[in-house]
Design an enzyme around this catalytic site. Sequence first.
Site, PDB file in Angstrom:
ATOM      1  N   CYS A 231       0.836  -1.199   0.000  1.00 49.86           N
ATOM      2  CA  CYS A 231       0.000   0.000   0.000  1.00 49.86           C
ATOM      3  C   CYS A 231       0.876   1.257   0.000  1.00 49.86           C
ATOM      4  CB  CYS A 231      -0.954  -0.023   1.188  1.00 49.86           C
ATOM      5  SG  CYS A 231      -2.383   1.085   0.952  1.00 49.86           S
TER       6      CYS A 231
ATOM      7  N   ASP B 150      -3.261   1.302  10.322  1.00 49.93           N
ATOM      8  CA  ASP B 150      -4.422   2.168  10.446  1.00 49.93           C
ATOM      9  C   ASP B 150      -4.764   2.331  11.922  1.00 49.93           C
ATOM     10  OD1 ASP B 150      -6.517   3.391   8.542  1.00 49.93           O
ATOM     11  OD2 ASP B 150      -7.670   2.555  10.215  1.00 49.93           O
TER      12      ASP B 150
ATOM     13  N   ASN C 292      -4.628  -2.904   9.336  1.00 44.89           N
ATOM     14  CA  ASN C 292      -4.016  -2.155   8.238  1.00 44.89           C
ATOM     15  C   ASN C 292      -4.644  -2.630   6.934  1.00 44.89           C
ATOM     16  OD1 ASN C 292      -2.130  -0.194   7.306  1.00 44.89           O
ATOM     17  ND2 ASN C 292      -0.775  -1.835   6.612  1.00 44.89           N
ATOM     18  N   LYS C 293      -4.263  -1.995   5.864  1.00 47.07           N
ATOM     19  CA  LYS C 293      -4.747  -2.272   4.503  1.00 47.07           C
ATOM     20  C   LYS C 293      -4.904  -3.784   4.245  1.00 47.07           C
ATOM     21  CE  LYS C 293      -5.338   0.003   1.780  1.00 47.07           C
ATOM     22  NZ  LYS C 293      -6.625   0.541   1.264  1.00 47.07           N
TER      23      LYS C 293
END
Lengths: 287, 287, 287, 287, 287, 287
Positions: free
Chosen positions: E113, E182, E192-193
């Site tokens: 990402c 995140d 997270n992603k």
Amino acid sequence: MEIRGAGKIAKAAALALKELALNYDKDDINVLKDELRKASETLLSTRPTAISLENAINCVLRDIEASLRIEDLRENIARNADIFIENADKALDTIGEIGARRIKDGDVILTHCNSSAALAVILHAHSDGKKINVYATESRPKKQGYITVRKLADEGISVTLIVDSAVRYIMQEIDIVIVGADTIASNGAVINKIGTSQIALCAHEARVPVMICAETYKFSKETMTGELVKIEERDEHEVVDPAEFPGVKIFNPVFDATPAEYIDVIVTERGVISPYAAYEIIKEMEG
Amino acid sequence: MEIRGAGKIAKAAALALKELALNYDKDDINVLKDELRKASETLLSTRPTAISLENAINCVLRDIEASLRIEDLRENIARNADIFIENADKALDTIGEIGARRIKDGDVILTHCNSSAALAVILHAHSDGKKINVYATESRPKKQGYITVRKLADEGISVTLIVDSAVRYIMQEIDIVIVGADTIASNGAVINKIGTSQIALCAHEARVPVMICAETYKFSKETMTGELVKIEERDEHEVVDPAEFPGVKIFNPVFDATPAEYIDVIVTERGVISPYAAYEIIKEMEG
Amino acid sequence: MEIRGAGKIAKAAALALKELALNYDKDDINVLKDELRKASETLLSTRPTAISLENAINCVLRDIEASLRIEDLRENIARNADIFIENADKALDTIGEIGARRIKDGDVILTHCNSSAALAVILHAHSDGKKINVYATESRPKKQGYITVRKLADEGISVTLIVDSAVRYIMQEIDIVIVGADTIASNGAVINKIGTSQIALCAHEARVPVMICAETYKFSKETMTGELVKIEERDEHEVVDPAEFPGVKIFNPVFDATPAEYIDVIVTERGVISPYAAYEIIKEMEG
Amino acid sequence: MEIRGAGKIAKAAALALKELALNYDKDDINVLKDELRKASETLLSTRPTAISLENAINCVLRDIEASLRIEDLRENIARNADIFIENADKALDTIGEIGARRIKDGDVILTHCNSSAALAVILHAHSDGKKINVYATESRPKKQGYITVRKLADEGISVTLIVDSAVRYIMQEIDIVIVGADTIASNGAVINKIGTSQIALCAHEARVPVMICAETYKFSKETMTGELVKIEERDEHEVVDPAEFPGVKIFNPVFDATPAEYIDVIVTERGVISPYAAYEIIKEMEG
Amino acid sequence: MEIRGAGKIAKAAALALKELALNYDKDDINVLKDELRKASETLLSTRPTAISLENAINCVLRDIEASLRIEDLRENIARNADIFIENADKALDTIGEIGARRIKDGDVILTHCNSSAALAVILHAHSDGKKINVYATESRPKKQGYITVRKLADEGISVTLIVDSAVRYIMQEIDIVIVGADTIASNGAVINKIGTSQIALCAHEARVPVMICAETYKFSKETMTGELVKIEERDEHEVVDPAEFPGVKIFNPVFDATPAEYIDVIVTERGVISPYAAYEIIKEMEG
Amino acid sequence: MEIRGAGKIAKAAALALKELALNYDKDDINVLKDELRKASETLLSTRPTAISLENAINCVLRDIEASLRIEDLRENIARNADIFIENADKALDTIGEIGARRIKDGDVILTHCNSSAALAVILHAHSDGKKINVYATESRPKKQGYITVRKLADEGISVTLIVDSAVRYIMQEIDIVIVGADTIASNGAVINKIGTSQIALCAHEARVPVMICAETYKFSKETMTGELVKIEERDEHEVVDPAEFPGVKIFNPVFDATPAEYIDVIVTERGVISPYAAYEIIKEMEG
């Protein structure tokens, strides 16, 4: 017996029996048969765990009963010994050739102890022109790693010696672990020089493949019938002089067992197999 | 420097600075300060990775700026050195006492190298009347295991020496692994004598708990700010005489890093903690 | 070559050779033999790693030497091609039937890419009246997952498309992973569309069984002799237009290797086997 | 049917069919054939998952079509039943003998439920003069462990009863786990008494080997063609009296499946194999 | 909201509230307070799972109650927004500096990402003169990996783009995985992603360390009280145009949770910690 | 003592001491102090491993020295007992509320034995309107699972009883494991009812999260100083009547230890933590 490696010992035993037969200059066939049997027992007692030694002796002596005349006996023993040795040498070559195909240019290899079959693969890859780097362990207590590093350096291969404790530290650099085998059990477990199983564990932890190089005569039919491969304990003097360590016990096991789950492939002269195919190899050898 | 073990080195450094201060027979405080600083740098350069050495020196020199008179400086240096050494010795005692409570009568212990803190635990368990058996590795290349086995045998403890490669082979006999630490990072990784991490891996594979024994001055504040613990490489002569191995490289790393996931507890003088509590210990040390 | 899937490619090659033979309208048998051999080489060069392509060609050409008359050659080529295609189609049916027995009513299935054999199993389970739900990955870069989801939706099967990165997130919902294979090595490793090995890893982590669906002509005899399955790298345009990414390298491997330890079963037309039985299948194929 | 164990059930079924044939005192061969077939169906319905039961019946009835006279039929049924029972008994003896070789003097063994084959190994090791200690689980809900501990105590073997939940707690004491099997699938998975798979998991976690003892007639040909071994659910009264638990569901599965990766060896009358050799055993049984 | 990354969103929200306050040109303090609160709710609703957004808003609005005059309110809002943004920027710099110390010259890095904090580390290592190579995933569906590779190529860093499915294939080349976060939960799990957790699993399988880069305002106090971090599902158009896939469901989760056991360190502006120290960070933030 | 559960025992002990104090109708304060101390020792001896019992007694008796008059002593004892019980009850409520937030609608839960804290979470989730299904183990030998299933059925929760051996079999159906704790050690290990650790192992194998529900007074300060939590062995009659099993030993350990690595979260009244935060909780309790 100062010969290293299960394969070398098997060939030396075949040769010893051949020489005993050829040098026998009397006429009594039964005496020679007795001497051959006694010699076999003596040879076996030096390395009770080596299935390859037993396989070699069985091969050399297989016509002993059927030999009725002294010349026939001598000839059969000599021929069978030659066949065993020739096949063993061919097996080494084939293993070297097959195994080398699995080495990629630029690979960093870790080896342990001093295995003819593992060296056959490494040397073949080198002679194929692949640029390889080898790490070799010292292999305490007998330090057979010294022989390995000298041989590889002589051949012009880039080689680095490490102590046995440094295996996990350098594992992230390694592309493939290549070692030999003393005995392979029917469930695929590999008995080899002490330390092999923790090298394989470290390799498995880091997703590094482990290649075992082994002639098929190292597969143990006895393990089919439940025999455990007894791990030989050798003289404590190999480790230290006990006199300098009063009150200290010294434990010197020579081999350990690597479970099949930590092994990627076994390279035999019959091809590349999973360790779990050991049962098939044993059946094929039985014919 | 032929002193073994991060703790012993730290105490020796404190003592060296104390003696330098006490033996200084001139009156120039700035010269003494310079000499102390130079000596500290020299000491640090001998073992750049030893956080305990740095912690010891910082402790001894902490009043150097505030000391305005030569007598005060000498006195402060000597007192701080004494305090460091006394605290370090007390920490060892406490670790021995706490750690020994986790040893059960009849336990079979594996240790590696020659750690004062690990020995404190083993000796304390023995003096508590617990019947224990200890396996100790040779710890190539410097073979500090020899010192360990002699010490334990002298104390009347049943002890067995093995080569470093035999660890996985004997792991099924082991009830607990007890080793020391050179440095502990903020994420709980333990830097210790080469081979420790593969012993911990073998222990984890067999569900055998690993106890790290470490005074809190071995926890590294520097790792909080991202510093990696540099693994020292020592002279290849420790392994073999390179002249006997032409064309062979020798790689001799002294330490390796054991990830926290393979460690059951760290026994410090502040108590028994998970390795993941390293961050708390570092914060507590900062006050 | 825009045909997807190792099986479809193999059948297309067989058909191409058949058509070449039937369309050959001259009388020179040697010219036709040459053309067949050249065509085979061209076909092989399009997908050098596809063992099924090689197996198909070998099957179609097996009587090329023994064919002495041009009509015989044409006939043999055509018949062998038909046999290969018919057997391949039968194998797919059998795999569908056998594999479907391992699907339970209500199962949630994850598939990857677009495998005829995996689809055969899913469609057979659906036609058996089992209520199933399928997750299918997009399968970047070529997005063959689009074909899969459309096919399944057309058949009235409940199907959900996810990106390749969402595999671990949805794994707890999955009852079984069903994918195809490009090549199966003699140690049981499965070479398949890039991403398969991380799907299998995620499944293994969550104790979800992985079923590989593969016709036996995908088992690679070459791997017996040490050949590594070369992982093809395809044109970077499949990923992005490099012109839009100046200074950026693009790496586009098409397959990856899933170790046998992450695979529960391989469903072949000969039955349900462990991946470790690959050696037996290869031996059976050799006759 | 209150007979425990897949092997005992198979032998009881063979005996029942033999008695049915011998006791039939009319002359109509077709009626007897019908009765034998009906009896077989009834027997199968009592334990639909037991492959050994099916194998026994197939063996006893194998000449039913070829028998043209009532006396021949009776004789064939009786002889085939005798052969099955004799072979099954011999298989047990051989398994006991082979398996016992893998027990070492002083071993601590864990067993589960009440398996004739596992007991054959334990009793053989005992009669070989090996000093062993056995832990046996209670094996709820039917508590077959009670029979096991009484049998072992009667034979003078040191035996300790534990509840099923105590398995992981005592695993560090165990040298080997020895259990039987109800069915073995073509991928090497072992279906056995509920609880076996979590015992095997606990053993694997602690590197303790798991030995499965199983006659080859427990290997399931049906799993080759995709049949899943259906896990039987038995009457909830085996667990508790549902009337005492209003509103509470009771779930009583009888077996579970242990994946091959948690099994070290399967001891059969044909020898010691890896679970991954199941495919070979099934093929050998097919002849 | 087309801004990427939890940190950027938090800063953008702080700026938006500042501008709202400064642009308010009427005199009614209660109206401005209402507008600020409404704007906050609107901002939160765009990304309900982003703890950093909530932390930013709480920081900017913290003096809202205490502000009695319209000028004070405007000034407080503006100042608090500036402080938040300045601290966030400083945190990024510090993380870059700290994290880069853990990168070694020659390291091959994998990132996923487009994380400002992960990029800060990579760029800092590059500007320290370390020669590094970076692999970056495409990061479907939004392909934020394109931004990452362009940024790194612009800075002169060697960078290679791969599809998300190629992660396990290239893992053996990787020395360290560096990604952002995140949200971080009180038990150390990192949200997270989508795809992060399977990258971390692949890294763990191959003993490659995973570094999470995260400002402390991403640690979630709410998770202390049991709140689960809800994984947002975004519009299916991000994946494909549903109209082209009739009958196909599309599932588009944006994040996943990586368990702490697969994470080596979290690099925060307070230092390098184990993920298990998340509880301490949350307590320190509460003061 | 027939009271189940570490929390209930702690509260019962507090109540017992309160009643002893209030019922004491003489005037000699020293006699009452002696009686309180003797009663405490008696209570502790019934469950020597229960840290919560010790914490309760310490809390109730904390003003015993400072109480100079008989009325003050009685009052202090009663008040402290009330405070302990009230706080314990509040902790249960808070744990129920916090833990229930981690339960999702439709979740299938597995619980073991009969834990007030685990039940608080399950009942709270149910009263929040979440539709849940619970599997509960029998929990041999005392079968506390019977109480659990009756309680849950009474509350209208869908609940299924299984034997302890069926845990791994049903694990693939489970979304979360929720159990209580008897004691929590400083390294995060959880001591709880025998069987808990193998349930946690099975959950970890299948990636199912394990939630431990525990009031902070179950965290053991003693483990900080090295004390091992002694696993109580109870009367063999709890398992079977030994008279019916001549020659059979019966081993009846009541608890086992679950390593922190198999635990996702511990829910305490202070919030959701990683088990590795145990050291922090113990420090906070010390103040």
